[in-house]
Enzyme design. Structure first.
Site, mmCIF file in Angstrom:
data_model
loop_
_atom_site.group_PDB
_atom_site.id
_atom_site.type_symbol
_atom_site.label_atom_id
_atom_site.label_comp_id
_atom_site.label_asym_id
_atom_site.label_seq_id
_atom_site.Cartn_x
_atom_site.Cartn_y
_atom_site.Cartn_z
ATOM 1 N N ARG B 27 19.957 59.901 16.432
ATOM 2 C CA ARG B 27 21.306 59.309 16.476
ATOM 3 C C ARG B 27 21.248 57.785 16.355
ATOM 4 N NH1 ARG B 27 24.113 55.439 18.930
ATOM 5 N NH2 ARG B 27 23.186 56.000 20.939
ATOM 6 N N ASP B 28 20.731 57.134 17.369
ATOM 7 C CA ASP B 28 20.698 55.666 17.378
ATOM 8 C C ASP B 28 19.796 55.149 16.262
ATOM 9 O OD1 ASP B 28 20.944 53.024 18.161
ATOM 10 O OD2 ASP B 28 19.708 53.227 19.950
ATOM 11 N N HIS B 220 16.978 51.437 28.355
ATOM 12 C CA HIS B 220 17.006 51.515 26.893
ATOM 13 C C HIS B 220 16.621 50.138 26.362
ATOM 14 C CE1 HIS B 220 18.944 53.247 23.121
ATOM 15 N NE2 HIS B 220 18.761 51.979 22.812
ATOM 16 N N HIS B 222 14.831 47.425 23.632
ATOM 17 C CA HIS B 222 14.524 47.159 22.219
ATOM 18 C C HIS B 222 13.315 46.247 22.135
ATOM 19 C CE1 HIS B 222 18.369 48.399 19.874
ATOM 20 N NE2 HIS B 222 18.098 49.241 20.843
ATOM 21 N N CYS B 253 17.766 46.580 14.737
ATOM 22 C CA CYS B 253 18.874 45.986 15.485
ATOM 23 C C CYS B 253 19.900 45.523 14.466
ATOM 24 C CB CYS B 253 18.380 44.811 16.326
ATOM 25 S SG CYS B 253 19.719 43.817 17.000
ATOM 26 N N ASN B 262 14.639 49.822 18.400
ATOM 27 C CA ASN B 262 14.312 50.608 19.585
ATOM 28 C C ASN B 262 12.812 50.662 19.885
ATOM 29 O OD1 ASN B 262 16.882 51.880 20.416
ATOM 30 N ND2 ASN B 262 16.881 52.607 18.296
#
Lengths: 313, 313
Positions: B27-28, B220, B222, B253, B262
């Site tokens: 998804r992300d 979460h 990055h 990003c 990520n």
């Protein structure tokens, strides 16, 4: 892209107030680059690193040019680095011949390069571990007699590409031997980048228990598996205050050509700036230096911080 | 290149025995890739992630296709993921319309996507922070009434590209509001990757002090500045047991196109394997999945571990 005030400074309990970064880009970095960099570019690189606030900059290696042609200009480079004031400029010396060359040029800090594993000692030094220690003995004793500071690199402290995991007791034995020879400090190398934080803490604890104080220990992590900075955090939490890093992440791992090598100094400084741990380094000036050096080498820096800070939208 | 037995397993004191990885690559990750991936490739990606041992795999987003064309096939994809047994397949829903679509397909877990800063709320959600909370209220209450598990993403918890450093108290206020709406868990996002470990610990501590227990908190991170894994270590040391990561480091990003996004799941699993923290994930199978996905996308994985493990001499 980064707004002012980032990273936000939020100290964590139990960390040292100050860390000395041992900058290895000019030696360990350039030695592993494909291109041979012109002497004046190397000198300018060291000068820019010093101007960015780095106080310990490993300058070159007095190894035989046949083995490391990238640093064959040590005699020409080292004298050009006069005038950097208090900046320490250690040089690598593999043996007595290298020591002679370094002393003739007035070097005040040297480093020897040992291995914790037999396979790497055989491949890199063409000796057993004990034979390499015997080779270092006169190097260290003569350097000490001349009042020269000696660092002992210890490679393959966590894993070895041929032997796999390296037992902690084996590393402690060689580290103790290097200290007994008279090394002023040791640099514990994760040459293939496989360490994880618990392993780091376990090795440091075992060294302490064997009588090696944390104050004489530096850590040298590679980012091959992305672990360098979390391993560094574990070392800082143990009290380590000397951390090796390479500006822009220069230098691949010679045993995995596509892989990332040294911890990038910029990624380290970002973390330490955020933690409020003093390094004396100006991250902007350091990043600009690495961008400049990447242009000389004709390839982008692998440092994530350099890429993020130098990115233009 | 890696010998067997690496990383060596050496637990560190005070860490959780088990960590649940919330895999966000499908998804992300894919939402931020340039290419639109065919539905069947996405389904195969999720199936391979499950086969590699991941138990929570965020599958897609029921956002309007105009905003995220990469995930416009949510209706077609989600039914293809039947038969994965106990694997949790949360989906992102931006609003009540998205919730209707997700519930119609039988989704058992949803996530809403909030912001800790006004600027990001305005740019990403076209609302103030409080307006966005008001929009989430019926989404969360209707989901809870249907017995659906709700995750609340909270973006920009550490820094914001327009506002700079984000005060901890501001994050705590929005996190508390999301919990008060009924969210079962929160995911604290360092959307631009600027956090450092002390900041992580400070935010978690402040949330605890405000009555939000660590057990409901995920992190979460990055890797824009290379900080994701050291921040994760700090979170684990605080007791966090839910960590978001993206297979192969998928997803840049959106605010720094050259930068890494990520945390790569493989880099995380390498560290957790070394620390002896159980994840249930097979690193070899996961790496093979990310190599396969990178071939579909036509670009190499930014994960350092994927690059090192898939490198052929």
């Amino acid at each position: 892209m980064t707004a002012a005030g980032l990273p936000m400074r939020v100290p964590a309990p139990g960390l040292p107030a100050r860390v000395r970064i041992h900058e290895v880009g000019a030696r360990d970095g350039l030695q592993n680059e494909k291109s041979v960099v012109p002497t004046e570019v190397k000198a300018e690189f060291v000068r820019r690193l010093a101007a960015a606030g780095l106080t310990t900059i490993e300058a070159t290696s007095f190894v035989h040019p046949k083995w490391v042609p990238q640093l064959a200009d040590a005699e020409q480079l080292f004298p050009r680095l006069d005038g950097l004031g208090d900046v320490a400029l250690p040089v690598l010396v593999p043996n007595e011949r290298g020591l002679d060359r370094a002393l003739a040029l007035g070097a005040r800090r040297i480093a020897v390069f040992g291995s914790a594993t037999e396979t790497f000692a055989a491949r890199n030094l063409n000796r057993t571990v004990d034979e390499s220690l015997a080779m270092f003995e006169p190097v260290v004793s003569r350097a000490k007699a001349a009042g020269v500071h000696v660092r002992g690199y210890l490679s393959m402290c966590f894993g070895d590409p041929w032997e796999g995991a390296v037992p902690v007791a084996q590393v402690v034995r060689v580290a103790k031997a290097l200290e007994d020879l008279g090394c002023d400090e040791l640099s514990l190398g994760d040459t293939i980048g496989v360490a994880t934080p618990g392993h780091v803490t376990a090795l440091l604890t075992a060294l302490n228990e064997a009588g090696v104080p944390t104050g004489t220990l530096g850590v040298h992590f590679h980012d091959t598996y992305g672990q360098a900075l979390s391993n560094t955090l574990a070392a800082l939490q143990h009290g380590v205050t000397t951390v090796d890093a390479s500006a822009g992440g220069l230098g691949g791992c010679p045993y995995a050509k596509s892989a990332t090598g040294n911890l990038a100094t910029e990624d380290l400084v970002w973390m330490l700036d955020g933690l409020g741990v003093d390094t004396g380094v100006d991250l902007g000036a350091l990043t600009a230096t690495s961008v400049w050096m990447a242009e000389q080498l004709g390839r982008p820096s692998p440092s994530r911080t350099v890429r993020a800070l130098s990115h233009k939208e």
